[in-house]
Design a protein around this motif. Structure first.
Motif, PDB file in Angstrom:
ATOM      1  N   PRO A 104       0.830  -1.208   0.000  1.00  0.00           N
ATOM      2  CA  PRO A 104       0.000   0.000   0.000  1.00  0.00           C
ATOM      3  C   PRO A 104       0.861   1.253   0.000  1.00  0.00           C
ATOM      4  O   PRO A 104       1.971   1.258   0.531  1.00  0.00           O
ATOM      5  CB  PRO A 104      -0.807  -0.100   1.301  1.00  0.00           C
TER       6      PRO A 104
ATOM      7  N   ARG B  19      -7.337  -7.536  -7.007  1.00  0.00           N
ATOM      8  CA  ARG B  19      -6.529  -8.617  -6.477  1.00  0.00           C
ATOM      9  C   ARG B  19      -6.025  -9.554  -7.570  1.00  0.00           C
ATOM     10  O   ARG B  19      -4.895 -10.052  -7.505  1.00  0.00           O
ATOM     11  CB  ARG B  19      -7.354  -9.394  -5.446  1.00  0.00           C
TER      12      ARG B  19
ATOM     13  N   PHE C 137      -2.890  -0.400   7.489  1.00  0.00           N
ATOM     14  CA  PHE C 137      -1.699  -0.893   6.808  1.00  0.00           C
ATOM     15  C   PHE C 137      -0.715  -1.598   7.748  1.00  0.00           C
ATOM     16  O   PHE C 137       0.335  -2.060   7.298  1.00  0.00           O
ATOM     17  CB  PHE C 137      -0.976   0.257   6.109  1.00  0.00           C
TER      18      PHE C 137
ATOM     19  N   TYR D  99       0.898  -5.127   6.938  1.00  0.00           N
ATOM     20  CA  TYR D  99       1.677  -5.341   5.713  1.00  0.00           C
ATOM     21  C   TYR D  99       3.180  -5.344   6.001  1.00  0.00           C
ATOM     22  O   TYR D  99       3.653  -4.552   6.813  1.00  0.00           O
ATOM     23  CB  TYR D  99       1.342  -4.267   4.676  1.00  0.00           C
TER      24      TYR D  99
ATOM     25  N   THR E 293      -8.062  -4.068   1.763  1.00  0.00           N
ATOM     26  CA  THR E 293      -6.797  -4.313   2.450  1.00  0.00           C
ATOM     27  C   THR E 293      -7.067  -4.958   3.798  1.00  0.00           C
ATOM     28  O   THR E 293      -8.185  -4.947   4.289  1.00  0.00           O
ATOM     29  CB  THR E 293      -6.019  -3.005   2.670  1.00  0.00           C
TER      30      THR E 293
ATOM     31  N   VAL F 274      -6.947   1.291  -3.398  1.00  0.00           N
ATOM     32  CA  VAL F 274      -7.081   1.043  -1.955  1.00  0.00           C
ATOM     33  C   VAL F 274      -7.942   2.131  -1.310  1.00  0.00           C
ATOM     34  O   VAL F 274      -8.903   1.854  -0.600  1.00  0.00           O
ATOM     35  CB  VAL F 274      -5.686   0.994  -1.281  1.00  0.00           C
TER      36      VAL F 274
END
Length: 224
Positions: free
Chosen positions: A4, A198, A36, A39, A224, A217
């Protein structure tokens, strides 16, 4: 892998279309940092610094302490890179500093690699209409991304390729371009520009290419 993107301008998180038209803007940093946090890597870009019209350095430092980030935007010196790494960045993205009007500045690339270490050095190659774009995508160099990759290969640990023609459009990244670039380097290859779903990320992952996504996003098209 999905990476992201957090793009900063004027103290806000923003999304631009082709680096020019403001499309989305957010002030809720806590919400996106939390989103986020799972990630392994987040891309953090200071657009004001890239365009040479300001800095979001305080925000960069705050976010880099809380998320695993590769940081870019207007970075020109090893001293700046070391300051960012000291502030918590995992690695640093260099773009315009790697190019002159004549092509790739391999002396600067070598000096940066020696100073900060190859694995912490990400070389950014952004293109408009097939040519390398620099200085916030306002100018261009008469150089193809293929040549840029071949000349920068010895110095960096990863390449970030942004297809400016589709950046922020959610029209999809040209897979054939990723396939061509993948064959040119053994380094990690990350692409950006138009990523929308995706399935596209999975297609890129199948050829060992990672994907940066922003507009899809923040607009909710890509979960996400």
């Amino acid at each position: 892998m999905l990476i992201p993107s957090i793009d900063l301008m004027g103290g806000r998180i923003v999304q631009l279309v082709q680096g020019e038209k403001l499309k989305l803007a957010f002030d809720d940093f806590e919400y996106w940092i939390e989103r986020f946090s799972a990630y392994p890597l987040v891309q953090l870009i200071d657009l004001d610094a890239a365009m040479r019209q300001g800095s979001n350095s305080a925000l960069i430092a705050q976010i880099a302490k809380r998320l695993p980030c590769q940081v870019g935007g207007g970075i020109r010196t090893a001293e700046q890179a070391h300051a960012l790494l000291g502030a918590g960045a995992c690695r640093v993205i260099f773009g315009s500093a790697l190019f002159t009007t004549d092509g790739v500045d391999t002396r600067t690339a070598a000096a940066l690699s020696n100073s900060m270490g190859r694995e912490q050095f990400v070389a950014s190659i952004d293109t408009k209409s097939g040519r390398v774009a620099v200085r916030g995508w306002k100018d261009s160099v008469n150089l193809t991304p293929e040549t840029a990759i071949s000349e920068l290969e010895p110095y960096c640990g990863a390449f970030l390729y942004t297809h400016v023609d589709t950046e922020g459009t959610m029209q999809g990244f040209p897979l054939e371009r990723a396939q061509i670039l993948r064959r040119l380097t053994s380094r990690q290859l990350i692409v950006a520009g138009g990523i929308r779903d995706r399935a596209e990320i999975e297609a890129l992952d199948a050829i060992h290419v990672d994907a940066v996504a922003g507009m899809a996003v923040y607009s909710g098209l890509l979960a996400t």
